[in-house]
Design an enzyme around this catalytic site. Sequence first.
Site, PDB file in Angstrom:
ATOM      1  N   ARG A 239     -43.338 -34.068 -15.910  1.00 23.40           N
ATOM      2  CA  ARG A 239     -42.688 -35.176 -16.087  1.00 23.40           C
ATOM      3  C   ARG A 239     -41.865 -35.949 -15.295  1.00 23.40           C
ATOM      4  O   ARG A 239     -41.528 -35.378 -14.477  1.00 23.40           O
ATOM      5  CB  ARG A 239     -41.682 -34.651 -17.475  1.00 23.40           C
ATOM      6  CG  ARG A 239     -42.094 -34.546 -18.893  1.00 23.40           C
ATOM      7  CD  ARG A 239     -42.631 -35.752 -19.523  1.00 23.40           C
ATOM      8  NE  ARG A 239     -43.281 -35.578 -20.603  1.00 23.40           N
ATOM      9  CZ  ARG A 239     -44.619 -35.474 -21.096  1.00 23.40           C
ATOM     10  NH1 ARG A 239     -45.504 -35.702 -20.090  1.00 23.40           N
ATOM     11  NH2 ARG A 239     -45.127 -35.353 -22.310  1.00 23.40           N
ATOM     12  N   GLU A 268     -42.836 -46.190 -16.068  1.00 25.21           N
ATOM     13  CA  GLU A 268     -44.244 -46.400 -15.883  1.00 25.21           C
ATOM     14  C   GLU A 268     -44.502 -47.505 -16.636  1.00 25.21           C
ATOM     15  O   GLU A 268     -44.226 -47.881 -17.503  1.00 25.21           O
ATOM     16  CB  GLU A 268     -44.551 -44.953 -16.908  1.00 25.21           C
ATOM     17  CG  GLU A 268     -44.368 -43.751 -16.383  1.00 25.21           C
ATOM     18  CD  GLU A 268     -44.940 -42.354 -16.986  1.00 25.21           C
ATOM     19  OE1 GLU A 268     -45.821 -42.582 -17.911  1.00 25.21           O
ATOM     20  OE2 GLU A 268     -45.093 -41.225 -16.604  1.00 25.21           O
ATOM     21  N   HIS A 286     -50.473 -41.220 -14.897  1.00 28.46           N
ATOM     22  CA  HIS A 286     -50.265 -40.431 -15.987  1.00 28.46           C
ATOM     23  C   HIS A 286     -51.588 -39.840 -16.478  1.00 28.46           C
ATOM     24  O   HIS A 286     -51.602 -40.038 -17.575  1.00 28.46           O
ATOM     25  CB  HIS A 286     -49.182 -41.194 -17.007  1.00 28.46           C
ATOM     26  CG  HIS A 286     -48.482 -39.790 -17.676  1.00 28.46           C
ATOM     27  ND1 HIS A 286     -47.142 -40.073 -18.141  1.00 28.46           N
ATOM     28  CD2 HIS A 286     -48.805 -38.711 -18.022  1.00 28.46           C
ATOM     29  CE1 HIS A 286     -46.646 -39.099 -18.702  1.00 28.46           C
ATOM     30  NE2 HIS A 286     -47.806 -38.251 -18.615  1.00 28.46           N
TER      31      HIS A 286
END
Length: 313
Positions: A239, A268, A286
Amino acid sequence: MKINKITVGQTTVAFSKDRELVDKLNNIGFKKVLLNDLQKRFTQDELIKFLSKCDVAIVGLDKITEEVLSNVPNLKAISKYGVGLDNIDFDACKKYNVEVLHSQGVNKRSVSELALGCMLSLSRNIFITSNELKNGNWNKSGGAQISDKTIGIIGVGHIGKDMVELLKPFNCRILVNDIIDQSAYYKANNLIEATKEEIYKLADIITIHTPFKSDLKHFINKETFSQMKANAIVINTARGGLINQDDLKWALKKKIIAGAAIDTYEVEPPNDKELISLSNIINTPHIGGNSKEAVKAMGLASIQNILAWSKDN
């Protein structure tokens, strides 16, 4: 609750791009299925507008906050696409009687394979020399093998354990750290329980597989980087926010550590262009849990959880 009375919404981009999952969801017999047709991450206002039409919703990384839940009175449950739960305010869900449905471990091999790939790519200089060759530089530095090296695994849940399995052929010395006592598992797999500080000082490669919690925010920082070996590699496929990105940039630029691979970010897409342009960091968008197989598994699990919930409500 009969499925023909349930309106289901689906917000996640990866799910929306998978025709097989979309067709399966459409063909179950729900009263109505709402999809993220634009295939974009919703803003909070867009999320509220979307969820206000749903009885149940499949959500991914959307922030399920009290502000959101207070504005969607018809929502009765959310089914998590993926395994991370830090984007969901469980206290708010309880307050507004919204049940959280989730399955753990369904994408573990997808994430652990990415972490292993990053270890090999950075250790053997695959990433660095490939990029240099594209620019005309013939760099014959082949790096070091990961076989027989010391690997530190912080977080020994589903993904951490799968990482152990993938590393077995490499005969590594594996140091592990977790808040849960797993002594029997460690002994059975020849793992060495260690403090985080011992991992920082001893490991050639450190790979992080913890959830995000407030007490873990920026637990990898300038102080911890300073304890690591100069040849150390740090991998974060867990994370964003676990690593202080400014401190990581400092450690990479100053050669405090040799390299890093980051798949998750505090913001992000990441907005620190200097960090992601460094030659000794692998940046992926990701994708850890987004192998084709994992997308299917997570999507099917999120659907199955709704079907199981409907039988009990």
